[in-house]
Design a protein around this motif. Structure first.
Motif, PDB file in Angstrom:
ATOM      1  N   VAL A  45       7.368   4.373   4.816  1.00 33.15           N
ATOM      2  CA  VAL A  45       6.184   5.346   4.966  1.00 33.15           C
ATOM      3  C   VAL A  45       6.013   7.021   5.158  1.00 33.15           C
ATOM      4  N   HIS A  46       5.394   7.562   4.507  1.00 34.90           N
ATOM      5  CA  HIS A  46       5.726   8.797   4.668  1.00 34.90           C
ATOM      6  C   HIS A  46       4.551   9.241   5.426  1.00 34.90           C
ATOM      7  N   ARG A  85       1.530   7.279  -4.639  1.00 35.18           N
ATOM      8  CA  ARG A  85       2.340   6.594  -2.575  1.00 35.18           C
ATOM      9  C   ARG A  85       0.847   5.953  -3.473  1.00 35.18           C
ATOM     10  N   HIS A  86       0.816   5.058  -2.338  1.00 34.66           N
ATOM     11  CA  HIS A  86      -0.090   4.469  -1.806  1.00 34.66           C
ATOM     12  C   HIS A  86      -1.111   4.726  -0.524  1.00 34.66           C
ATOM     13  N   PRO A  87      -2.101   4.251  -0.683  1.00 29.36           N
ATOM     14  CA  PRO A  87      -2.391   5.356   0.681  1.00 29.36           C
ATOM     15  C   PRO A  87      -3.094   3.925   1.184  1.00 29.36           C
ATOM     16  N   MET A  88      -2.926   4.428   2.856  1.00 33.39           N
ATOM     17  CA  MET A  88      -3.246   3.106   3.852  1.00 33.39           C
ATOM     18  C   MET A  88      -4.626   3.742   4.068  1.00 33.39           C
ATOM     19  N   ASN A  89      -6.144   3.028   4.408  1.00 32.80           N
ATOM     20  CA  ASN A  89      -7.628   2.913   4.883  1.00 32.80           C
ATOM     21  C   ASN A  89      -7.048   2.992   6.526  1.00 32.80           C
ATOM     22  N   VAL A  90      -5.603   3.585   7.053  1.00 27.24           N
ATOM     23  CA  VAL A  90      -5.526   4.272   8.395  1.00 27.24           C
ATOM     24  C   VAL A  90      -6.076   5.403   8.390  1.00 27.24           C
ATOM     25  N   PHE A  91      -6.821   6.872   8.161  1.00 24.57           N
ATOM     26  CA  PHE A  91      -7.659   7.208   8.340  1.00 24.57           C
ATOM     27  C   PHE A  91      -6.898   8.206   8.487  1.00 24.57           C
ATOM     28  N   PRO A 139       5.882   4.385  -2.059  1.00 23.96           N
ATOM     29  CA  PRO A 139       5.561   4.097  -0.601  1.00 23.96           C
ATOM     30  C   PRO A 139       4.392   4.639  -0.390  1.00 23.96           C
ATOM     31  N   HIS A 140       4.156   3.947   1.018  1.00 25.98           N
ATOM     32  CA  HIS A 140       3.199   4.133   1.935  1.00 25.98           C
ATOM     33  C   HIS A 140       2.409   5.395   2.328  1.00 25.98           C
ATOM     34  N   PHE A 141       2.079   5.471   2.225  1.00 26.42           N
ATOM     35  CA  PHE A 141       1.264   7.212   2.840  1.00 26.42           C
ATOM     36  C   PHE A 141       0.244   7.446   4.340  1.00 26.42           C
ATOM     37  N   ILE A 142       0.477   8.051   5.778  1.00 25.33           N
ATOM     38  CA  ILE A 142      -0.458   7.855   6.147  1.00 25.33           C
ATOM     39  C   ILE A 142      -0.670   9.133   7.217  1.00 25.33           C
ATOM     40  N   HIS A 143      -1.107   9.596   7.731  1.00 24.46           N
ATOM     41  CA  HIS A 143      -0.700  10.768   8.347  1.00 24.46           C
ATOM     42  C   HIS A 143      -0.214  11.104  10.375  1.00 24.46           C
ATOM     43  N   ARG A 191      14.498   6.773   0.150  1.00 26.44           N
ATOM     44  CA  ARG A 191      13.069   7.965   0.134  1.00 26.44           C
ATOM     45  C   ARG A 191      12.663   8.462  -0.947  1.00 26.44           C
ATOM     46  N   MET A 192      12.228   9.297  -1.266  1.00 22.44           N
ATOM     47  CA  MET A 192      11.217   9.919  -2.371  1.00 22.44           C
ATOM     48  C   MET A 192      12.092   9.434  -3.182  1.00 22.44           C
TER      49      MET A 192
END
Length: 739
Positions: free
Chosen positions: A266-267, A473-479, A550-554, A589-590
């Protein structure tokens, strides 16, 4: 010894016999057969054989597929299955996958040839989805069994399954029930025919009864071994993804080319910076280029020191490490506005060694074309001659280098070859910018960047950008623009509802989007009850499919309501409840993810070109591959290569990557225990009553399988036939997942 229908527990020695491995040292001579490490998949076009083929592809295990519906397919005969090489008999396939126990017409010469081949060379057969009947070692379901939906049911791995090919599972095998209006998993639950040598590996409770029926089991008869599977599935359903590894291990005896692991990374983007907040009145994000309202000020979301402590404690609890993509200017700007104080940065730096860090550019600018924001949506600005105006090489390079220097001065443990640009910018983004900024590759070269983050929803395949290889990277629908659950639900409702309901109408324009809503979610409960379970299912699906991306959020998602954690907890806790300790989540890691994806691609290319061959003679496996191609093999624990232990332990076996010089690689398999030492435990279930072996009314003596009416009529495996990731979630995230 004949096994009755009672459940048995096998020792390791008995397991060796079940898997068909040699009982002692096998000294190869001219009569010892050579068995090529390739699987024969005979398909009728149904989802179950397609799912097994997909699993083999993912693992990098070579196979030959024959389509029974093709008029010009090869005929399966003795010469197709076996021949002689250098005077030694050769079995050309180590396993056979059929749509069911016998997909051919009565009296078929092809089935006769397959049966003789399996007997002669001890080749196992997988019945991908078959009707429960005596020919498969099972009673007809009408005799105390069950046929129908298993949606929402929980199957389990038996003791024999745990001691055998499914030992990587903790026990439970839950069946999905994603849509109560759709039948997703049709199955037959039955018990073995009395006297059949049948071992159940996965079973479930027969509805309305206290007994259990088999769903996956091994039937030994006539010198042959079949893995009998009595439920339908497709490659995306959780129940198949849980069992897929064991199906492959059973059919190959734990010796095959290719390997698979379950990955999750998770990034967290925009660390040290602040993310602008979604405005529920404007249905856009003030501060964003497409939300220009001079009367509304941006409302930033930024983590606090308490959020850092929470993240660090969460990592310890989950034994998991987050990757933090940072923007140094976020801290510099905050200090300038707060008399030199930045408690968030101070806390992060104090805890810096508990996280992994990625350069996300200094100030997070858009690095593609120069954006013309005088229109909505924005467009690329142009030069006087009409050509695209690009962000310069120096500007891109300064963003990378300045952030690196800031991170080094802060003592962040960096991998300087890793980079994620803001919004994945610089690379092409449709529709406005259909090509890369030509200055990007030059700036990457200036800064020795080797791995570049990209958006999987836009570009799922790796590619080169100058010296760098992308890491999708897979974006998550957590905005990115939501720090509170209510904001997330409001934006979700706007994106995924119709225009008539006040939404964006994206689902009307793209009906394939899997996250579409028939009605807006309740702001108070919609996040926990709908969004979290869906995002957990999608992300866990990637993990179970062996997808390293990886998945990514913010950082905003770790602040305020900390809305990312319920999703991440759902993935990690859900995984832990399903898998044994010998099959942990692999958290890379990446740069390591990039390397894994890159060598997988090279391996697949070599397989498709026919440049890789492998075979087994006795207890020796020989692999030949082109010089420079990394070879991947899965073998039993104790296997050696050039006298040294081979591979790393995972899921009860060992596997790894070995560089090839073009010369043959020779692996020595361990000598298995003597199966004569096996003991059988006391039965845990009573012996079933003798069945009525007469064909029940409505069932023909030869059940047709070529067009499976159960799959078509019962709605089996309807949900998930399109990968939910590519069908909706990612494709809808290009404007909301990153800022």
């Amino acid at each position: 010894m004949k096994r009755t229908s009672r459940t048995t527990v096998l020792t390791v020695g008995a397991l060796i016999a079940v898997l068909g491995l040699p009982a002692g040292p096998v000294h190869a001579d001219d009569t010892t057969p050579r068995v090529d490490l390739r699987v024969l998949v005979v398909s009728d076009g149904g989802p179950s054989t397609d799912a097994i083929a997909a699993e083999l592809t993912t693992a990098g295990t070579p196979y030959t597929e024959i389509d029974l519906t093709s008029a010009d397919r090869p005929v399966i005969e003795a010469g197709f299955l076996a021949d002689t090489v250098d005077g030694r008999p050769r079995a050309r396939y180590q396993a056979v996958v059929l749509p069911n126990d016998n997909p051919f017409p009565a009296g078929s010469a092809e089935m006769t040839a397959l049966a003789e081949y399996e007997r002669t060379y001890a080749i196992p057969q997988v019945d991908a989805y078959t009707y429960a009947r005596p020919e498969a070692g099972l009673q007809y379901p009408v005799h105390g069994g069950y046929s129908g939906s298993l949606d929402g049911a929980e199957a389990r791995v038996t003791d024999a399954g745990k001691a055998g090919p499914f030992g990587y599972l903790d026990g439970a095998v839950p069946f999905e029930d994603n849509d109560p209006a759709v039948g997703e998993s049709y199955a037959y639950l039955s018990r073995p025919v009395t006297g059949a040598d049948f071992t159940s590996y996965v079973d479930a409770e027969i509805p309305g009864r206290s007994t259990r029926g088999t769903l996956v089991g091994e039937y030994r008869h006539d010198g042959r071994r079949e893995l009998v599977v009595t439920f339908v599935y497709n490659q995306y359903q959780q129940q198949f993804r849980l069992l897929a590894r064991g199906i492959v291990e059973w059919m190959t005896g734990g010796v095959h080319l290719g390997a698979s692991r379950n990955y999750f990374a998770v990034h967290v983007d925009d660390v040290f910076a602040a993310d602008d907040r979604w405005n529920t009145e404007l249905n856009c994000t003030p501060g964003d280029v497409d939300c220009a309202d001079p009367n509304v000020e941006p409302d930033p979301i930024r983590m606090t020191p308490d959020d850092v402590d929470h993240a660090a404690a969460w990592q310890t609890e989950k034994d998991f490490t987050l990757d933090l993509a940072y923007n140094g200017a976020g801290s510099v700007d905050h200090r300038e506005d707060n008399n030199g104080d930045d408690a968030l940065t101070d806390r992060f730096i104090a805890e810096r060694n508990r996280f992994r860090w990625i350069n996300h550019t200094y100030s997070h600018p858009f690095l593609g074309c120069v954006q013309d924001t005088s229109v909505v949506p924005w467009r690329c600005a142009t030069e006087a001659d009409g050509s695209t105006r690009w962000v310069s090489r120096d500007d891109i390079s300064d963003e990378i280098a300045t952030n690196r220097v800031w991170g080094e001065r802060a003592g962040l443990p960096l991998e300087n070859g890793e980079l994620v640009t803001g919004e994945h910018s610089g690379m092409k983004v449709l529709p406005q910018q259909p090509e890369d900024n030509p200055n990007l590759a030059l700036a990457l070269d200036d800064n020795d960047i080797t791995w570049l983050g990209s958006d999987n929803s836009r570009e799922p395949a790796q590619r080169q950008v100058g010296p760098a290889t992308t890491v999708p990277r897979h974006p998550m629908n957590v905005f990115y623009n939501a720090g509170r659950a209510a904001e997330q639900v409001d934006e979700y409702n706007w994106i995924y509802t119709s225009r008539a309901q006040g939404g964006s109408g994206i689902c009307e324009d793209n009906p394939a989007t899997t996250t579409c809503l028939t009605a807006p979610l309740d702001p108070a409960t919609g996040y926990a009850e709908v969004i979290v379970p869906l995002e957990k299912r999608i992300a866990l699906g990637h993990v179970l499919a062996g997808d390293p991306k990886p998945h990514f959020i913010h950082q905003s998602n770790l602040a305020e309501d900390r809305i990312a954690y319920p999703v991440l907890d759902g993935v990690l806790d859900g995984y832990a409840a399903l898998f044994a300790e010998n099959t942990p989540v692999v958290n890379l890691r990446m740069k390591d993810i990039g390397a894994e994806l890159h060598r997988r691609a090279a391996w697949q290319a070599a397989l498709q070109a026919g440049d890789v061959t492998a075979h087994r003679i006795g207890d020796t496996v020989t692999v030949e591959a082109p010089d420079g191609v990394a070879v991947t093999v899965t073998v039993p624990t104790g296997t050696t290569l050039a006298g040294s232990a081979f591979g790393d332990a995972y899921a009860g076996a060992v596997s790894g990557w070995t560089p090839s010089t073009g010369a043959p690689l020779s692996l020595a398999l361990p000598t298995p225990p003597d199966p004569s030492a096996a003991d059988i435990s006391e039965p845990v279930e009573a012996t079933a009553p003798a069945p009525d072996t007469r064909v029940p009314a409505g069932v023909s003596e030869r059940v047709p399988y070529t067009a499976d009416t159960d799959t078509a009529d019962k709605g089996a495996a309807d949900t998930g036939t399109a990968d939910p990731d590519t069908a909706g979630t990612d494709t809808a995230d290009t404007d909301t997942a990153d800022d």
